[in-house]
Design a protein around this motif. Sequence first.
Motif, short mmCIF file in Angstrom:
data_model
loop_
_atom_site.label_atom_id
_atom_site.label_comp_id
_atom_site.label_asym_id
_atom_site.label_seq_id
_atom_site.Cartn_x
_atom_site.Cartn_y
_atom_site.Cartn_z
N ASN A 261 118.84 -40.70 -6.96
CA ASN A 261 118.78 -40.54 -8.55
C ASN A 261 118.04 -41.89 -8.98
O ASN A 261 118.58 -42.86 -8.51
CB ASN A 261 120.16 -40.38 -8.81
N ASN B 129 121.52 -33.13 -10.18
CA ASN B 129 122.18 -33.97 -9.13
C ASN B 129 123.38 -33.35 -8.47
O ASN B 129 123.58 -33.13 -7.36
CB ASN B 129 122.49 -35.25 -9.69
N ASN C 67 116.36 -37.47 -11.91
CA ASN C 67 117.40 -38.38 -13.09
C ASN C 67 117.95 -37.33 -13.73
O ASN C 67 118.57 -37.96 -14.93
CB ASN C 67 116.37 -39.39 -13.69
N THR D 96 111.70 -36.43 -13.40
CA THR D 96 111.52 -37.64 -12.75
C THR D 96 109.87 -38.00 -12.93
O THR D 96 109.57 -39.25 -13.27
CB THR D 96 111.85 -37.58 -11.12
#
Length: 371
Positions: free
Chosen positions: A281, A269, A264, A171
């Motif tokens: 996200n 995730n 991301n 990220t």
Amino acid sequence: MVAKLILLTFLLVGGSLGYNVFPDLITNWNEVPSWLMHPVVGMVLGAGVFYIVSFYAVKPIEKGIVKIEQIFSELSIAYLMFGSIGAIVGLILALLISFPLNALNMLIISDVIPFILTMALAYIGFQLGTSRREEIRRLFQPKTVKQENSDVLDRKDGESFRKYKVLDTSTIIDGRILDVVRTGFLEGVLVISHYVLKELQYIADSSDSLKRVRGRRGLDILNALQKEKGITLEMDDSDIPESEDVDLKLVHLAKRLDGMIITNDFNLNKVAEFQNVSVLNINELANAVKPVVIPGEEMRVMIVKNGTERNQGVAYLDDGTMIVVEEGKFHMNEMLDVVVTSSLQTNAGRMIFAKMTTDQKSLDSRKDSDG
């Protein structure tokens, strides 16, 4: 380990019951050997019986403990702490009320009512502690001049609110988190683990020029986030020995802080969701805010490369959305007017299929002539 503790508990309970109860049970038996009356013999027999029973009871008890652990793992530390304090206060009140009731020496009032009061007040205390925890917390916070003179009520944090947002390496390197912060859509505290900072430094010092550029970009984004006034950025230097992998360390850190992870990374995730850790996200956010196109909508695009299928051309919108244009292969690097025929949502983003406006007009004129 849990099974061994359950087995040990059964042995201790069985041994204690056998030591205290077994000699009294066989006192009235006729022709009972004197050695059988010894409490130690009763302790051994009780432990043996409960040891046999434990073989059938360990599995159900272990499953029940696992379910309880799952329930508690989904609750926040603040929720459990304030609920426990409320329950303790309720138990103390029940104890104080029970003293005069016990002094009456009445069958129901002295025996049954104190038990009911204990259960009821403990439950009420737990509910009050969990539902009013923000008000209780503010009672013990030092009041500033701004708080005393302000008539604006503080927003009550909901169950879904998480103050701490843990950033992962992908990220930070991606950089879009800075734009999101500047728009004011994020609140709370951004947390940077020292493991992430070390990973960024390692990437920035890489011999690979591409990795080196990405690592330095990540460090620049961190410096920019630190200077932003609309958000608080904190460094976390705590050790997380539970795992060697940086992603799993971030999951444990988010659990420890009762926060969420901003990423991301698709794999991170899924791992975080499996561990009951909330995730924001960036890719999902970007896809959600992309403009929605409908079949029949016209737009002007430039064909930049060939498509995977025969005679297809590929163009891109300003937000990076891919547009696949039929017969676009023959108009490379040209601006074309196209009309949308359909769209497809994938994990990588939204894909739009279109055809040139001239083809659509010729198709429409052909339908009119046939009609």
